[in-house]
Scaffold this active site. Sequence first.
Site, short mmCIF file in Angstrom:
data_model
loop_
_atom_site.label_atom_id
_atom_site.label_comp_id
_atom_site.label_asym_id
_atom_site.label_seq_id
_atom_site.Cartn_x
_atom_site.Cartn_y
_atom_site.Cartn_z
CG ASP A 70 -8.45 15.74 -12.91
OD1 ASP A 70 -7.48 16.12 -12.30
OD2 ASP A 70 -9.50 15.92 -12.87
CG ASP A 79 -4.11 17.48 -5.69
OD1 ASP A 79 -4.76 16.49 -4.98
OD2 ASP A 79 -4.16 17.00 -6.85
CE LYS A 132 -2.70 14.15 -5.88
NZ LYS A 132 -4.08 13.97 -6.66
CG ASP A 190 -5.13 17.97 -10.23
OD1 ASP A 190 -4.95 18.05 -11.34
OD2 ASP A 190 -6.08 17.22 -9.64
NE ARG A 208 -5.55 7.35 -10.24
CZ ARG A 208 -6.87 7.13 -10.16
NH1 ARG A 208 -7.37 5.98 -10.75
NH2 ARG A 208 -7.74 7.91 -9.40
CE LYS A 225 -8.80 18.54 -10.28
NZ LYS A 225 -9.60 17.39 -10.03
CD GLU A 251 -3.35 15.00 -10.37
OE1 GLU A 251 -4.25 14.69 -11.04
OE2 GLU A 251 -3.59 15.18 -9.08
N1 BES Z 1 -6.72 15.72 -6.81
C1 BES Z 1 -8.07 15.14 -7.44
C2 BES Z 1 -8.86 14.43 -6.33
C3 BES Z 1 -9.58 15.68 -5.52
C4 BES Z 1 -10.70 16.04 -5.79
C5 BES Z 1 -8.88 15.89 -4.42
C6 BES Z 1 -11.23 17.06 -4.84
C7 BES Z 1 -9.53 16.87 -3.16
C8 BES Z 1 -10.74 17.13 -3.76
C9 BES Z 1 -7.31 14.03 -8.28
O1 BES Z 1 -6.19 14.15 -9.10
C10 BES Z 1 -8.42 13.88 -9.24
O2 BES Z 1 -8.63 14.90 -10.03
N2 BES Z 1 -9.12 12.51 -9.50
C11 BES Z 1 -10.06 12.33 -10.46
C12 BES Z 1 -9.80 10.91 -10.73
C13 BES Z 1 -10.35 10.34 -12.09
C14 BES Z 1 -9.90 11.35 -13.37
C15 BES Z 1 -10.12 9.15 -12.44
C16 BES Z 1 -11.28 12.44 -9.82
O3 BES Z 1 -11.47 12.32 -8.59
O4 BES Z 1 -12.23 12.94 -10.42
ZN ZN Z 2 -5.06 15.63 -7.86
ZN ZN Z 3 -6.34 15.30 -10.80
#
Ligand code: BES
Ligand code: ZN
Ligand code: ZN
Length: 506
Positions: A352, A293, A270, A275, A356, A282, A354
């Site tokens: 968010d 990210d 990824k 992000d 996947r 966020k 994104e």
């Molecule tokens: N990049 C984030 C996940 C992340 C969080 C990586 C903290 C490193 C540290 C990812 O894109 C994300 O925001 N995931 C969401 C998914 C949800 C919206 C289904 C999450 O983990 O809240």
């Molecule tokens: Zn992310």
């Molecule tokens: Zn995200």
Amino acid sequence: MTKYTVSDKPLLEHTTEGYMYLVPENFSFSKNFSEIAKAYFSELEAFMKSRDFTGKKGQVVSIPVIQNKKVKHIFFVGMGKKDDKQFTLESYRRAIASGVRAAESHTIESVAVEVPYNKADFGYDISFIAQQTITIAMMAAYQFDEFITDKSAKARPLKELVYVVAKKDVKAAQEGFEKGQIIGEAVNRTRYWVDLPANKLAPIDIAKKAKELAKKHGLKITVFDEEQIEKMGMGGIKAVGQGSAHDAQLVVMEYNCKKKNAPTLALVGKGITFDSGGLNIKPTGYMETMKEDMSGAAAVINTLVAISEFKPDVNVVGIAPLAENMVSGNANHPGDIITFYNGKTAVVGNTDAEGRLILADALAYADKHYKPTAIVDVATLTGACSHAVGPFFSGLLSQDENLVEKLQAAAVTSGDSLWRLPLIDAYKVMVKNSLADLCNDGKTKYYAGATNGACFLSHFVGETPWAHIDIAPAAFDVPDTPYYRPNTGTGAGTRLLIDFVMNWKS
Ligand code: BES
Ligand code: ZN
Ligand code: ZN
């Protein structure tokens, strides 16, 4: 540039500023250190006692001595007990790193190290221990300081390390050292890219770096730009990247071995250079470190670089979808329906989630064009994974027991630790949707957020054995670890993937 050498000359005869002894717990003073005490510091035993130095894990004491009219420092670093499980490879890695840090805190830039090596203690040969030593020393010395203009505010990490071994072990240690340096360089390059903020590293910058490295190392590389990505039908990468002023990119790197009919391993990482969350933005406190990210993409590209030097008998393709997830008039919306490279569709339930979306296209591309024997993806995919296992592990999700076994073995030997999380078919309903095939944010009644991410990805790998590694917990700012630094990348995934590829057996 740091200098790393192997030598069979006695430790105290080196011209380095520091000497380092790695000491197992309950060591015998009279056997190991009475000579040193006699020559340099008669009260050494009492001194160690006064500092409670018993060789426990993480303990360090140092003494300044005068040798040929020069001030030198002797460090004693605890490795833990030999006869219990504490005396693991990880204790060894931490001992080396603690020693390197102790030298740094004394502004000592060159040390010679002696390890009381006994195969039975480690269960590994000297070449492997040498490899670990150098990789960890390099990791401990890494710092991200190029934007600090005040020289006095910078750490002064180690510049020279001499690894002292018995004469019979020099050759094996030397071999391990060479390998270890290649791994250390790959890990630290991953960390450096992670540490570069989003205004210094956009998708195109990673693509450029990948191209330069591919050229230098004889790797085949193809880079698709955003227009080509859209034309190819990669609706996931397109949707995520469309809100950014920086073009999305797709990097495909190939290491092709000499052996005929060798299997192909596909590594997918990824690469979100920032992000923001997109329109599902966020909140403060969750966005600041989101330059990290792209850790998965960096790990994959730098693994390919290391592999190109090791030249194993297996083909490896590294695929890195790169995009920036931003907010703008062109950004994708919650509720958008997109079509991926393999024809499947998804509702963007949450902008968010994104990672996947970009991985879906990349995985489908890997599966279709390379028919790989196995696919492994690494991604900072979910905060949920950090809550489940963090920060000393990445999550491992797979339904292929063979891959799980190989990855878990690679995790132990490389030190890039994994903890398995559930992935079973029953969870896959989480990502189903009534308006399209899938939805990128799962039904919350199932909770398991990391599993949810893996379920989504499972729709893009066909029948190919596949494992998903969620490095969100371990990629950045991992505490209490002497070979990492606060607020910097760890290189998570790099050591793991290199080890996984190098030990691949069909
Ligand atoms: N990049 C984030 C996940 C992340 C969080 C990586 C903290 C490193 C540290 C990812 O894109 C994300 O925001 N995931 C969401 C998914 C949800 C919206 C289904 C999450 O983990 O809240
Ligand atoms: Zn992310
Ligand atoms: Zn995200």
